[in-house]
Motif scaffolding. Structure first.
Motif, short mmCIF file in Angstrom:
data_model
loop_
_atom_site.label_atom_id
_atom_site.label_comp_id
_atom_site.label_asym_id
_atom_site.label_seq_id
_atom_site.Cartn_x
_atom_site.Cartn_y
_atom_site.Cartn_z
N ILE A 5 0.84 -1.20 0.00
CA ILE A 5 0.00 0.00 0.00
C ILE A 5 0.87 1.24 0.00
O ILE A 5 2.01 1.22 0.44
CB ILE A 5 -0.95 0.05 1.22
CG1 ILE A 5 -0.16 0.11 2.53
CG2 ILE A 5 -1.92 -1.10 1.21
CD1 ILE A 5 -0.98 0.49 3.73
N CYS A 6 0.28 2.31 -0.49
CA CYS A 6 0.89 3.63 -0.37
C CYS A 6 0.63 4.09 1.06
O CYS A 6 -0.52 4.14 1.49
CB CYS A 6 0.25 4.59 -1.38
SG CYS A 6 0.68 6.32 -1.10
N TYR A 7 1.66 4.41 1.81
CA TYR A 7 1.45 4.80 3.20
C TYR A 7 0.81 6.17 3.35
O TYR A 7 0.33 6.52 4.43
CB TYR A 7 2.75 4.70 4.00
CG TYR A 7 3.71 5.85 3.89
CD1 TYR A 7 3.67 6.92 4.77
CD2 TYR A 7 4.70 5.86 2.91
CE1 TYR A 7 4.57 7.97 4.68
CE2 TYR A 7 5.60 6.89 2.82
CZ TYR A 7 5.53 7.94 3.71
OH TYR A 7 6.42 8.98 3.61
N VAL A 8 0.70 6.93 2.28
CA VAL A 8 0.08 8.25 2.34
C VAL A 8 -1.43 8.14 2.14
O VAL A 8 -2.21 8.68 2.92
CB VAL A 8 0.70 9.21 1.30
CG1 VAL A 8 0.01 10.56 1.32
CG2 VAL A 8 2.19 9.36 1.54
N CYS A 9 -1.86 7.42 1.08
CA CYS A 9 -3.30 7.38 0.75
C CYS A 9 -3.92 6.00 0.89
O CYS A 9 -5.11 5.83 0.63
CB CYS A 9 -3.52 7.90 -0.67
SG CYS A 9 -2.86 6.83 -1.97
N ASN A 10 -3.14 5.00 1.29
CA ASN A 10 -3.60 3.63 1.48
C ASN A 10 -4.11 2.94 0.22
O ASN A 10 -4.82 1.96 0.30
CB ASN A 10 -4.67 3.55 2.58
CG ASN A 10 -4.11 3.86 3.94
OD1 ASN A 10 -2.97 3.51 4.23
ND2 ASN A 10 -4.88 4.54 4.77
N GLN A 11 -3.73 3.43 -0.95
CA GLN A 11 -4.10 2.76 -2.19
C GLN A 11 -3.33 1.44 -2.28
O GLN A 11 -2.14 1.39 -1.98
CB GLN A 11 -3.77 3.63 -3.40
CG GLN A 11 -4.17 3.01 -4.72
CD GLN A 11 -3.93 3.94 -5.89
OE1 GLN A 11 -3.76 5.15 -5.72
NE2 GLN A 11 -3.91 3.39 -7.08
N ARG A 78 11.48 4.70 -1.20
CA ARG A 78 11.78 3.27 -1.33
C ARG A 78 12.00 2.62 0.03
O ARG A 78 11.53 1.52 0.29
CB ARG A 78 13.04 3.06 -2.17
CG ARG A 78 12.87 3.28 -3.61
CD ARG A 78 14.17 3.00 -4.38
NE ARG A 78 14.06 3.50 -5.71
CZ ARG A 78 13.27 3.00 -6.65
NH1 ARG A 78 12.52 1.96 -6.37
NH2 ARG A 78 13.21 3.53 -7.83
N LYS A 79 12.74 3.31 0.88
CA LYS A 79 13.04 2.79 2.20
C LYS A 79 11.76 2.57 3.01
O LYS A 79 11.56 1.53 3.61
CB LYS A 79 13.97 3.77 2.93
CG LYS A 79 14.32 3.40 4.34
CD LYS A 79 15.28 4.43 4.90
CE LYS A 79 14.87 4.84 6.28
NZ LYS A 79 15.74 5.85 6.85
N VAL A 80 10.88 3.56 2.98
CA VAL A 80 9.64 3.46 3.75
C VAL A 80 8.68 2.45 3.13
O VAL A 80 8.09 1.64 3.84
CB VAL A 80 8.97 4.86 3.88
CG1 VAL A 80 7.61 4.76 4.54
CG2 VAL A 80 9.87 5.79 4.66
N VAL A 81 8.53 2.48 1.82
CA VAL A 81 7.59 1.58 1.13
C VAL A 81 7.95 0.12 1.35
O VAL A 81 7.06 -0.72 1.46
CB VAL A 81 7.53 1.91 -0.37
CG1 VAL A 81 6.89 0.81 -1.17
CG2 VAL A 81 6.79 3.21 -0.59
N SER A 82 9.24 -0.19 1.47
CA SER A 82 9.63 -1.58 1.64
C SER A 82 8.99 -2.20 2.88
O SER A 82 8.79 -3.41 2.94
CB SER A 82 11.15 -1.71 1.69
OG SER A 82 11.66 -1.09 2.84
N ARG A 83 8.63 -1.38 3.86
CA ARG A 83 7.96 -1.88 5.07
C ARG A 83 6.47 -2.17 4.84
O ARG A 83 5.85 -2.82 5.65
CB ARG A 83 8.09 -0.87 6.20
CG ARG A 83 9.51 -0.71 6.68
CD ARG A 83 9.57 0.24 7.83
NE ARG A 83 10.26 1.45 7.38
CZ ARG A 83 10.18 2.62 7.95
NH1 ARG A 83 9.42 2.80 9.00
NH2 ARG A 83 10.85 3.63 7.48
#
Length: 86
Positions: A5-11, A78-83
């Protein structure tokens, strides 16, 4: 199959593997949420100690690596999305 998911909009996003899912989400975030990501990346607590691309010492918040010119905003995403990809 990897999903995230996108951590900003939860898509939600899905792709064949984790790396492809991360690419899709980062591409979305850089297009749709660049300002928010930039704000997060520019906080001192989120600064890279070393450039993830060239391994040069950084230690301060920069938008581009002063050594190799890598986009550190995208690297932060990239670093954050990997989680958020499983």
């Amino acid at each position: 199959m990897a999903e995230g998911i996108c951590y900003v909009c939860n898509q939600s996003f899905s792709a064949a593997n984790k790396d492809a899912a991360i690419e899709k989400i980062v591409e979305h975030m850089m297009a749709a949420h660049h300002g928010g990501i930039w704000g997060d990346a520019m906080q001192a607590k989120n600064a890279f100690a070393k450039c993830p691309v060239c391994d040069a010492d950084i230690g301060k918040p920069f938008a581009k690596c002063p050594s190799c010119g890598a986009d550190l905003i995208e690297q932060y995403a990239r670093k954050v999305v990997s989680r958020y990809v499983h």
